[in-house]
Design an enzyme around this catalytic site. Sequence first.
Site, PDB file in Angstrom:
ATOM      1  N   CYS A 185      -2.525   5.433   7.710  1.00  0.00           N
ATOM      2  CA  CYS A 185      -2.735   4.788   8.681  1.00  0.00           C
ATOM      3  C   CYS A 185      -1.824   5.775   9.739  1.00  0.00           C
ATOM      4  CB  CYS A 185      -2.379   3.549   8.961  1.00  0.00           C
ATOM      5  SG  CYS A 185      -3.310   2.931   7.771  1.00  0.00           S
ATOM      6  N   ASN A 188       0.477  -1.384  -0.557  1.00  0.00           N
ATOM      7  CA  ASN A 188       0.044   0.173  -0.182  1.00  0.00           C
ATOM      8  C   ASN A 188       0.901   1.012  -0.004  1.00  0.00           C
ATOM      9  OD1 ASN A 188       0.025  -1.349   2.585  1.00  0.00           O
ATOM     10  ND2 ASN A 188      -0.160   0.396   3.833  1.00  0.00           N
TER      11      ASN A 188
HETATM   12  C1  LIG Z   1      -6.743   0.270   3.399  1.00  0.00           C
HETATM   13  C2  LIG Z   1      -5.808  -1.145   3.743  1.00  0.00           C
HETATM   14  C3  LIG Z   1      -6.328  -2.238   4.974  1.00  0.00           C
HETATM   15  C4  LIG Z   1      -7.271  -2.169   6.196  1.00  0.00           C
HETATM   16  O1  LIG Z   1      -8.081  -2.006   5.419  1.00  0.00           O
HETATM   17  P1  LIG Z   1      -9.636  -1.121   6.030  1.00  0.00           P
HETATM   18  O2  LIG Z   1     -11.331  -2.029   5.442  1.00  0.00           O
HETATM   19  O3  LIG Z   1      -9.427  -0.120   5.699  1.00  0.00           O
HETATM   20  O4  LIG Z   1      -9.598  -2.247   7.593  1.00  0.00           O
HETATM   21  C5  LIG Z   1      -5.366  -3.528   4.562  1.00  0.00           C
HETATM   22  N1  LIG Z   1      -4.038  -3.517   4.032  1.00  0.00           N
HETATM   23  C6  LIG Z   1      -3.830  -2.556   3.214  1.00  0.00           C
HETATM   24  C7  LIG Z   1      -3.341  -3.594   1.877  1.00  0.00           C
HETATM   25  C8  LIG Z   1      -4.636  -1.884   3.287  1.00  0.00           C
HETATM   26  O5  LIG Z   1      -4.135  -0.744   1.974  1.00  0.00           O
END
Ligand SMILES: *Cc1c(COP(=O)(O)O)cnc(C)c1O
Length: 384
Positions: A326, A152
């Site tokens: 985050c 991400n």
């Molecule tokens: C955004 C994200 C998450 C978390 O997902 P949510 O639906 O926001 O809880 C987990 N893993 C990755 C790689 C992400 O980009």
Amino acid sequence: MDRIYLDHAGTTPVTEHVLESMLPYFRQCFGNASSIHGTGRDARKAVEGARRQVQAALGADSAGEIYFTSGGTESDNWAIKGSAFALKDRGRHIITSRVEHHAVLNTCAWLEKQGFEVTYLPVDEEGRVDPEDVRAAIRPDTILISVMMANNEIGTLEPTQEIAGIAKSRGICMHTDAVQAVGAIPVNVNDLQVDMLSLSAHKFGGPKGMGALYVRQGTRLDRLMHGGEQERHMRAGTENLPGIVGLGTAISDAVSKMPEHARRMRSLRDRLWQGMVRLIPGLILNGPEKDRLPGNLNVSIQDVQGESVLLRLDLEGIAASSGSACTAGSLDPSHVLLAIGRDTETAHASLRFSLGAENTEEEIDEVLRVLPGIVTDLKKLRFG
Ligand SMILES: *Cc1c(COP(=O)(O)O)cnc(C)c1O
């Protein structure tokens, strides 16, 4: 000019089509999918329709392998804790990587406190896990391997298929966090040979607070949520009907548009990167040049703080991110950038642009118009 949103790895807007598909399920068709009356049966039909949409999008063998959750975080927690507890009599060793999302890393850290052992594999300078490192880390008591499909922060695509092949040959359960991959690159659970896969609706045009976990038939998994008998006794709680319908529409749309979408994102991303290289000295690309998420650009600009650039961009109505959303607000350098060998200063100098369907060439050009001036200003402030 309207605001320019370049933070789609943080979240995406719900598409018009997804919103339209959800609206009837707030008031006209509002039933509890567990009720046996007509209102409940209509809701049940919608839930099962959405489940088939997710099944089709992932190429799963049966709709029964899809479970709805409250998002990527819950899916990751469930996959990892659920298999750890289901398999603890066979062993207590888990393998993951240093570049996972915190939904995976902090879950593993918690399991360590419960008596499990976790190996956090290193990555190369582009963020890639070496499958040979996975092979070497496997022990007789290894019960789970969890490596993400796409990063991400820096957009690295991991060799998920190869790692899953190794897991399978050793009889070890394989989970992947595919939250950033769905809708961006091909994701097929049988090509990948994974046993579990997490996804989140709000990363591909669906609603927030809605996700799914794919669980291959025969996978041993304990419950995370205890209560009623929803989701075939595996995930308690009254179904989020509009959310589930929205996820179904979003994943169908995202997967059918994926090839064209990816081409567009790649072209916009390359326009941004090439423009930046032309206009701004001292750039360091974080993550691979090729084999990265089409819409992801992560770059460190020498001698400036990513946070300061972000604030200045925000004043111009441009939303980007530094590190991952985050951890924004905390000044800890990104664990992903440190894992690829960036020093603290270079990590703090990073900016992430993540593109989405509504972005245009004009918006990219606007960023290229304002960004060089911001960088020059900040360097002046710093060096006088
Ligand atoms: C955004 C994200 C998450 C978390 O997902 P949510 O639906 O926001 O809880 C987990 N893993 C990755 C790689 C992400 O980009």
